[in-house]
Write an enzyme that holds these catalytic residues in place. Structure first.
Site, short mmCIF file in Angstrom:
data_model
loop_
_atom_site.label_atom_id
_atom_site.label_comp_id
_atom_site.label_asym_id
_atom_site.label_seq_id
_atom_site.Cartn_x
_atom_site.Cartn_y
_atom_site.Cartn_z
N CYS A 177 -26.65 -0.04 -4.88
CA CYS A 177 -26.94 0.05 -3.45
C CYS A 177 -28.33 -0.46 -3.09
CB CYS A 177 -26.77 1.49 -2.96
SG CYS A 177 -25.09 2.10 -3.07
N HIS A 195 -22.93 1.16 5.64
CA HIS A 195 -23.64 0.84 4.40
C HIS A 195 -22.99 -0.37 3.73
CE1 HIS A 195 -25.61 1.12 0.63
NE2 HIS A 195 -25.00 2.16 0.11
N CYS A 200 -30.88 5.80 -3.04
CA CYS A 200 -30.24 6.11 -4.31
C CYS A 200 -29.37 4.93 -4.75
CB CYS A 200 -29.41 7.38 -4.20
SG CYS A 200 -28.13 7.34 -2.92
#
Length: 385
Positions: free
Chosen positions: A89, A341, A371
């Protein structure tokens, strides 16, 4: 040490899964922000020395070094190369780190950092066991490793399990998470209504605004959802949304700023990345933030604004408990629970929003962390100029 400056930053709107960007080729999403970046910065694109893009699940339309493909799809000079990276991510935040490090080392003067992702076309679970089976593979990325099994056994390795472990360890209730999720939607809706995102977005066709925020959601509606895992606390309402989008920014050296008449908007003050327990996976922003603050001699109170990716609500809530950060300074325009996202693009999406909000409010320092798979977290601190 030489400085690295952010000259320009731009992003697409974030599209919902099966929304307005769902059929766009991810290279075309990347090309869109690259063209906008060149136009807005006024830089000669032939001067760019590399294009560093984040992207996960680089298969199908996302395969073949999509950083390079996006640049060429934008009609930009063939002599400029591109490289695609995967730090899960945090991939495009890491792209900024690599770009800034190239500039700060003196080996480059102009580097583009960004990312693109079409989650509508390539599902997030592509590297999981469920996605591996149709490809003739027996398991996901960890199960076949003898060394991994000797170290971590047969514990489940996935983001949902990690988020549940965080909620349990830091005493985050389902009600806490739902209140946080509602706030994310409310803040995002307010930011859209007040035009806070207008300057940072390059509309893509008819899609002019982020599609994710749910204006009609309520705590009562959230309470009716089933947990993602049996007996768990997490639901879809407290999780980031599956999304599509792209983002890009131009990183320049002091020499390039002076020679090409560029106007820097921010300075990269600090960059680092740390890791911890890959089973809990999503709690690494806590030690990574502590590391960054210790290394810079700063405190969390020195940060005028913070962007921490809302992969799941307990990630942010645990981080708030550990850092003591003022919630009023954190994700002030909502986060991934509301805005979505698009994995490979989110890092630069967050930094683009952070930069524009520092400019809007007159803040000086902004901290970004998120994260990442494998139990990792990047931290970047930028200083508005």
């Amino acid at each position: 040490m030489p400085e690295a400056y952010i000259v320009e930053a731009v992003r697409t709107p974030v599209g919902r899964r099966r929304g307005g960007l769902a059929t766009a080729h991810p290279a075309d999403l990347g090309a869109h922000v690259l063209k906008a970046l060149v136009e807005r910065s006024g830089v000669d694109p032939a001067l760019v020395e590399d294009v560093v893009f984040g992207c996960l699940d680089t298969v199908g339309p996302q395969a073949g070094d999509i950083a390079r493909t996006s640049w060429l799809a934008a009609g930009l000079p063939e002599e400029v190369p591109g490289v695609t990276i995967d730090r899960q991510c945090g991939s495009s935040q890491q792209a900024v780190h690599f770009a800034a490090q190239a500039v700060m080392s003196g080996t480059s003067d102009l580097v583009v950092a960004g990312g693109t992702q079409s989650m509508s076309q390539i599902p997030i679970a592509y590297s999981s066991r469920e996605a591996a089976l149709p490809l003739g593979l027996t398991e996901g990325p960890y199960a076949g490793s003898i060394g991994w099994r000797e170290r971590y056994g047969d514990q489940p390795v996935n983001q949902f399990h990690g988020a549940e472990l965080i909620a349990e360890k830091w005493g985050v209730s389902r009600e806490d998470m739902e209140r946080f999720a509602l706030q994310s939607h409310q803040r995002a809706a307010r930011a859209i209504d007040e035009g806070r995102f207008d300057r940072e977005i390059a509309p893509y066709g008819e899609v002019r605004q982020d599609e994710g925020p749910r204006r009609d959601t309520t705590l009562e509606k959230m309470a009716q959802l089933k947990p993602l895992t049996e007996g768990g606390r997490l639901t879809a309402a407290v999780s980031s949304q599956v999304s599509d989008g792209a983002s890009a920014m131009l990183i320049a050296s002091e020499r390039a700023v002076a020679e090409y008449g560029l106007t820097p908007r921010a300075r990269v003050h600090h960059l680092s990345v740390r890791g911890e327990d890959p089973i809990r996976m999503l709690s690494a922003p806590i030690p990574a933030t502590a590391y960054a603050l210790k290394k810079t001699g700063m405190s969390i109170d020195d940060m005028d604004l913070v962007e921490i990716n809302e992969a799941f609500a307990p990630v942010v809530l645990a981080w708030l408990k550990e850092t003591g950060a003022d919630p009023a300074r954190v994700n002030v325009n909502g986060g991934a629970i509301a805005l979505g996202h698009p994995l490979g693009a989110t890092g630069v999406r967050l930094m683009t929003t952070l930069l524009h909000e520092l400019e809007r409010t007159g803040g000086r320092y902004g901290l970004q962390t998120m994260c990442e798979g494998g139990g990792q977290a990047n931290v970047t601190i930028i200083e508005r100029l």
